[in-house]
Design a protein around this motif. Sequence first.
Motif, short mmCIF file in Angstrom:
data_model
loop_
_atom_site.label_atom_id
_atom_site.label_comp_id
_atom_site.label_asym_id
_atom_site.label_seq_id
_atom_site.Cartn_x
_atom_site.Cartn_y
_atom_site.Cartn_z
N LYS A 1 0.83 -1.20 0.00
CA LYS A 1 0.00 0.00 0.00
C LYS A 1 0.87 1.26 0.00
CE LYS A 1 -3.86 2.08 2.50
NZ LYS A 1 -4.77 1.94 3.64
N GLU A 2 1.95 1.26 0.76
CA GLU A 2 2.86 2.41 0.81
C GLU A 2 3.56 2.61 -0.53
OE1 GLU A 2 4.17 2.40 5.50
OE2 GLU A 2 5.12 0.98 4.12
N LYS A 3 4.01 1.51 -1.14
CA LYS A 3 4.68 1.62 -2.43
C LYS A 3 3.71 2.11 -3.50
CE LYS A 3 8.25 -1.11 -3.48
NZ LYS A 3 9.35 -0.25 -3.18
N LEU A 4 2.48 1.64 -3.44
CA LEU A 4 1.46 2.08 -4.39
C LEU A 4 1.16 3.57 -4.21
CD1 LEU A 4 -0.46 1.31 -6.66
CD2 LEU A 4 -2.13 0.68 -4.92
N ALA A 5 1.14 4.03 -2.98
CA ALA A 5 0.90 5.46 -2.73
C ALA A 5 2.01 6.31 -3.34
CB ALA A 5 0.80 5.72 -1.22
N VAL A 6 3.25 5.84 -3.24
CA VAL A 6 4.37 6.56 -3.86
C VAL A 6 4.20 6.57 -5.38
CG1 VAL A 6 6.87 6.51 -4.29
CG2 VAL A 6 5.99 6.20 -1.96
N GLU A 7 3.87 5.43 -5.95
CA GLU A 7 3.67 5.34 -7.40
C GLU A 7 2.58 6.30 -7.86
OE1 GLU A 7 5.18 3.66 -9.87
OE2 GLU A 7 6.62 2.73 -8.54
N ASN A 8 1.46 6.33 -7.15
CA ASN A 8 0.36 7.21 -7.53
C ASN A 8 0.75 8.68 -7.41
OD1 ASN A 8 -1.42 5.16 -8.24
ND2 ASN A 8 -2.22 4.97 -6.17
N ALA A 9 1.45 9.03 -6.34
CA ALA A 9 1.89 10.41 -6.17
C ALA A 9 2.88 10.80 -7.27
CB ALA A 9 2.51 10.61 -4.79
N LEU A 10 3.75 9.85 -7.65
CA LEU A 10 4.70 10.12 -8.72
C LEU A 10 3.97 10.36 -10.04
CD1 LEU A 10 7.58 10.39 -9.76
CD2 LEU A 10 7.62 7.90 -10.06
N ILE A 11 2.97 9.56 -10.32
CA ILE A 11 2.18 9.74 -11.54
C ILE A 11 1.57 11.14 -11.56
CG2 ILE A 11 0.06 9.01 -12.72
CD1 ILE A 11 0.84 6.11 -11.84
N GLY B 1 9.87 20.00 -6.80
CA GLY B 1 11.10 19.35 -6.36
C GLY B 1 10.99 18.81 -4.95
N ASP B 2 10.41 19.59 -4.06
CA ASP B 2 10.23 19.14 -2.68
C ASP B 2 9.38 17.88 -2.61
OD1 ASP B 2 11.72 21.29 -1.73
OD2 ASP B 2 9.95 22.51 -1.32
N ARG B 3 8.31 17.86 -3.40
CA ARG B 3 7.43 16.68 -3.39
C ARG B 3 8.15 15.46 -3.96
NH1 ARG B 3 3.64 20.74 -5.00
NH2 ARG B 3 3.82 20.03 -7.16
N LEU B 4 8.95 15.65 -5.01
CA LEU B 4 9.69 14.53 -5.58
C LEU B 4 10.71 13.98 -4.59
CD1 LEU B 4 10.24 15.82 -9.22
CD2 LEU B 4 8.81 13.88 -8.53
N TYR B 5 11.43 14.87 -3.93
CA TYR B 5 12.41 14.41 -2.94
C TYR B 5 11.73 13.72 -1.76
CZ TYR B 5 16.46 16.44 -5.24
OH TYR B 5 17.47 16.72 -6.12
N LYS B 6 10.55 14.16 -1.41
CA LYS B 6 9.80 13.51 -0.33
C LYS B 6 9.44 12.07 -0.74
CE LYS B 6 5.78 14.11 2.65
NZ LYS B 6 4.60 14.95 2.96
N LEU B 7 9.06 11.91 -2.01
CA LEU B 7 8.76 10.56 -2.50
C LEU B 7 9.99 9.68 -2.46
CD1 LEU B 7 6.46 11.36 -5.57
CD2 LEU B 7 5.78 10.53 -3.29
N ALA B 8 11.16 10.25 -2.78
CA ALA B 8 12.41 9.48 -2.73
C ALA B 8 12.72 9.05 -1.31
CB ALA B 8 13.56 10.30 -3.31
N ARG B 9 12.41 9.90 -0.33
CA ARG B 9 12.63 9.51 1.07
C ARG B 9 11.67 8.41 1.48
NH1 ARG B 9 13.29 15.03 1.30
NH2 ARG B 9 11.20 15.39 2.16
#
Length: 108
Positions: A23-33, A49-57
């Motif tokens: 579920k967490e990985k899917l949330a990252v994928e959806n946010a990235l999309i 940029g801040d949101r992308l780096y947050k996804l990377a964390r």
Amino acid sequence: MKKLMTALALLLASLLSAGQTAKEKLAVENALIDEVKLMTTGRSDKNTGDRLYKLARKDSTNDAVFFYIGQYEFAAGNTGSAVKAFEKAHSLDPGNDDYTEMLARIYA
């Protein structure tokens, strides 16, 4: 049947890597999309940029997140940060030709 079960087990293991739930990985994928949609339609903003780096964390094993961080940084003129991000994406998925191509373009 055995091959199918093995493939499903490998898929599940990859989804649960780094202690994350599917579920967490899917949330990252959806946010990235969502971020990629904004970037590709010219609607990214000062917080992209801040949101992308947050996804990377949240998911340091997601090569696509690092690829799009590289795209963002490159577009912003931050070549050093772009190279780092593309190198990270490439290290996570060395067979991805897009990552290799972006690095080659920058190094050329």
